[in-house]
Design a protein around this motif. Structure first.
Motif, PDB file in Angstrom:
ATOM      1  N   LEU A  38      16.074  -4.521  -8.672  1.00 31.82           N
ATOM      2  CA  LEU A  38      15.335  -5.635  -9.266  1.00 31.82           C
ATOM      3  C   LEU A  38      14.792  -6.574  -8.191  1.00 31.82           C
ATOM      4  N   VAL A  39      15.575  -6.838  -7.152  1.00 30.80           N
ATOM      5  CA  VAL A  39      15.112  -7.690  -6.047  1.00 30.80           C
ATOM      6  C   VAL A  39      13.930  -7.028  -5.340  1.00 30.80           C
ATOM      7  N   LEU A  40      14.033  -5.725  -5.082  1.00 30.42           N
ATOM      8  CA  LEU A  40      12.920  -5.011  -4.445  1.00 30.42           C
ATOM      9  C   LEU A  40      11.654  -5.080  -5.300  1.00 30.42           C
ATOM     10  N   ARG A  41      11.801  -4.847  -6.609  1.00 26.67           N
ATOM     11  CA  ARG A  41      10.640  -4.911  -7.499  1.00 26.67           C
ATOM     12  C   ARG A  41      10.035  -6.310  -7.482  1.00 26.67           C
ATOM     13  N   PHE A  42      10.880  -7.336  -7.450  1.00 27.80           N
ATOM     14  CA  PHE A  42      10.409  -8.717  -7.408  1.00 27.80           C
ATOM     15  C   PHE A  42       9.637  -8.978  -6.113  1.00 27.80           C
ATOM     16  N   ILE A  43      10.179  -8.524  -4.989  1.00 33.91           N
ATOM     17  CA  ILE A  43       9.502  -8.687  -3.693  1.00 33.91           C
ATOM     18  C   ILE A  43       8.151  -7.976  -3.707  1.00 33.91           C
ATOM     19  N   ILE A  44       8.126  -6.768  -4.260  1.00 35.54           N
ATOM     20  CA  ILE A  44       6.883  -5.997  -4.316  1.00 35.54           C
ATOM     21  C   ILE A  44       5.862  -6.682  -5.222  1.00 35.54           C
ATOM     22  N   ARG A  45       6.317  -7.209  -6.348  1.00 33.34           N
ATOM     23  CA  ARG A  45       5.383  -7.913  -7.253  1.00 33.34           C
ATOM     24  C   ARG A  45       4.802  -9.164  -6.592  1.00 33.34           C
ATOM     25  N   LEU A  46       5.648  -9.879  -5.847  1.00 33.60           N
ATOM     26  CA  LEU A  46       5.167 -11.089  -5.166  1.00 33.60           C
ATOM     27  C   LEU A  46       4.248 -10.768  -4.002  1.00 33.60           C
ATOM     28  N   ASN A  47       4.503  -9.627  -3.357  1.00 33.71           N
ATOM     29  CA  ASN A  47       3.734  -9.247  -2.183  1.00 33.71           C
ATOM     30  C   ASN A  47       3.327  -7.779  -2.283  1.00 33.71           C
ATOM     31  N   PRO A  48       2.280  -7.480  -3.055  1.00 36.87           N
ATOM     32  CA  PRO A  48       1.860  -6.081  -3.215  1.00 36.87           C
ATOM     33  C   PRO A  48       1.485  -5.399  -1.904  1.00 36.87           C
ATOM     34  N   GLN A  49       1.163  -6.182  -0.883  1.00 32.76           N
ATOM     35  CA  GLN A  49       0.803  -5.610   0.412  1.00 32.76           C
ATOM     36  C   GLN A  49       2.019  -5.448   1.323  1.00 32.76           C
ATOM     37  N   ALA A  50       3.223  -5.501   0.732  1.00 35.70           N
ATOM     38  CA  ALA A  50       4.461  -5.340   1.506  1.00 35.70           C
ATOM     39  C   ALA A  50       4.420  -4.004   2.252  1.00 35.70           C
ATOM     40  N   PRO A  51       5.144  -3.921   3.370  1.00 34.10           N
ATOM     41  CA  PRO A  51       5.169  -2.651   4.109  1.00 34.10           C
ATOM     42  C   PRO A  51       5.657  -1.498   3.222  1.00 34.10           C
ATOM     43  N   LEU A 114      -6.537   3.948 -14.038  1.00 37.57           N
ATOM     44  CA  LEU A 114      -7.191   4.710 -12.974  1.00 37.57           C
ATOM     45  C   LEU A 114      -8.014   3.791 -12.075  1.00 37.57           C
ATOM     46  N   LYS A 115      -8.730   2.840 -12.672  1.00 33.20           N
ATOM     47  CA  LYS A 115      -9.517   1.891 -11.874  1.00 33.20           C
ATOM     48  C   LYS A 115      -8.616   1.094 -10.936  1.00 33.20           C
ATOM     49  N   LEU A 116      -7.459   0.654 -11.432  1.00 31.08           N
ATOM     50  CA  LEU A 116      -6.508  -0.085 -10.585  1.00 31.08           C
ATOM     51  C   LEU A 116      -6.018   0.780  -9.423  1.00 31.08           C
ATOM     52  N   LEU A 117      -5.746   2.044  -9.707  1.00 31.81           N
ATOM     53  CA  LEU A 117      -5.254   2.957  -8.670  1.00 31.81           C
ATOM     54  C   LEU A 117      -6.328   3.233  -7.618  1.00 31.81           C
ATOM     55  N   ILE A 118      -7.546   3.390  -8.055  1.00 27.93           N
ATOM     56  CA  ILE A 118      -8.642   3.630  -7.110  1.00 27.93           C
ATOM     57  C   ILE A 118      -8.797   2.428  -6.173  1.00 27.93           C
ATOM     58  N   GLN A 119      -8.577   1.225  -6.705  1.00 24.89           N
ATOM     59  CA  GLN A 119      -8.676   0.001  -5.900  1.00 24.89           C
ATOM     60  C   GLN A 119      -7.364  -0.306  -5.174  1.00 24.89           C
ATOM     61  N   ASN A 120      -6.366   0.588  -5.306  1.00 27.97           N
ATOM     62  CA  ASN A 120      -5.049   0.428  -4.680  1.00 27.97           C
ATOM     63  C   ASN A 120      -4.393  -0.900  -5.075  1.00 27.97           C
ATOM     64  N   GLN A 121      -4.459  -1.223  -6.364  1.00 22.66           N
ATOM     65  CA  GLN A 121      -3.916  -2.480  -6.855  1.00 22.66           C
ATOM     66  C   GLN A 121      -2.665  -2.299  -7.708  1.00 22.66           C
ATOM     67  N   SER A 122      -2.091  -1.129  -7.722  1.00 25.05           N
ATOM     68  CA  SER A 122      -0.879  -0.896  -8.499  1.00 25.05           C
ATOM     69  C   SER A 122       0.332  -0.956  -7.578  1.00 25.05           C
ATOM     70  N   THR A 123       1.386  -1.638  -8.038  1.00 22.73           N
ATOM     71  CA  THR A 123       2.614  -1.695  -7.247  1.00 22.73           C
ATOM     72  C   THR A 123       3.607  -0.625  -7.674  1.00 22.73           C
ATOM     73  N   SER A 124       3.260   0.151  -8.702  1.00 26.62           N
ATOM     74  CA  SER A 124       4.204   1.156  -9.194  1.00 26.62           C
ATOM     75  C   SER A 124       3.698   2.590  -9.071  1.00 26.62           C
ATOM     76  N   HIS A 125       2.396   2.780  -8.957  1.00 26.72           N
ATOM     77  CA  HIS A 125       1.826   4.125  -8.915  1.00 26.72           C
ATOM     78  C   HIS A 125       0.793   4.238  -7.802  1.00 26.72           C
ATOM     79  N   CYS A 126       0.567   5.475  -7.383  1.00 23.98           N
ATOM     80  CA  CYS A 126      -0.498   5.783  -6.423  1.00 23.98           C
ATOM     81  C   CYS A 126      -1.186   7.053  -6.902  1.00 23.98           C
TER      82      CYS A 126
END
Length: 179
Positions: A38-51, A114-126
């Protein structure tokens, strides 16, 4: 979605059996792993550009959870659930996000995703690129006619079968053996 399925599986484990054979260390470990996820998901949601390393940390935690679960409850439902959980954890460990097949998204009526994935804006899928992803990623479309149309993976199916067995078949088998 994965964390919700894990929590449901753990709740099923706690509720289905009158005699809960969980030891305190096991419960603390499971809750600790869930808290880290849950902490990791929270960090990822706050910072989608996380490493990418942050994204990939989810995988080993989920794999560990699957191994703990099957070790504690080596019954068919938990085995199926744990294998599915392990497969999805493997995808997260390798790719950081769950790979999804673009054509399956279109078949499921998920063009907006699909549009979100093409723009690399998803934090859960690629977007799926092939290889192991083509077998273990999200490539099975649930049709538009299904109320919760989406694309699922073989791991999702195994987790669902495991939960269905635990919630439906095992209680029926238990009841029939008492007659």
């Amino acid at each position: 979605m994965l964390i919700e399925v894990i929590v449901i599986g753990l709740l099923v484990q706690a509720v289905l059996w009158k005699k809960i054979s969980l030891d305190l260390d096991y419960l603390k470990t499971m809750l600790g792993i869930l808290a880290l996820l849950l902490v990791l998901r929270f960090i990822i949601r706050l910072n989608p550009q996380a490493p990418q390393t942050i994204y990939r940390l989810q995988g080993p935690l989920i794999i560990g959870l699957s191994l703990l679960l099957v070790r504690q409850k080596p019954r068919l439902g938990f085995i199926l659930f744990s294998i599915g959980l392990f497969l999805n954890g493997l995808m997260l460990a390798l790719y950081g996000r769950m790979p999804v097949d673009p054509s399956a998204l279109v078949q499921a009526g998920q063009e907006s995703v699909l549009k979100l994935l093409i723009q690399n804006q998803s934090t859960s899928h690629c977007l799926m690129t092939g290889g192991l992803q083509a077998y273990l990623g999200d490539w099975i479309p649930l049709p538009k006619a299904y109320p919760l149309a989406r694309v699922i993976s073989p791991g999702d199916i195994l987790m669902s079968l495991g939960l269905a067995y635990l919630l439906i078949l095992q209680p029926i088998e238990k009841e029939m053996s008492h007659d």
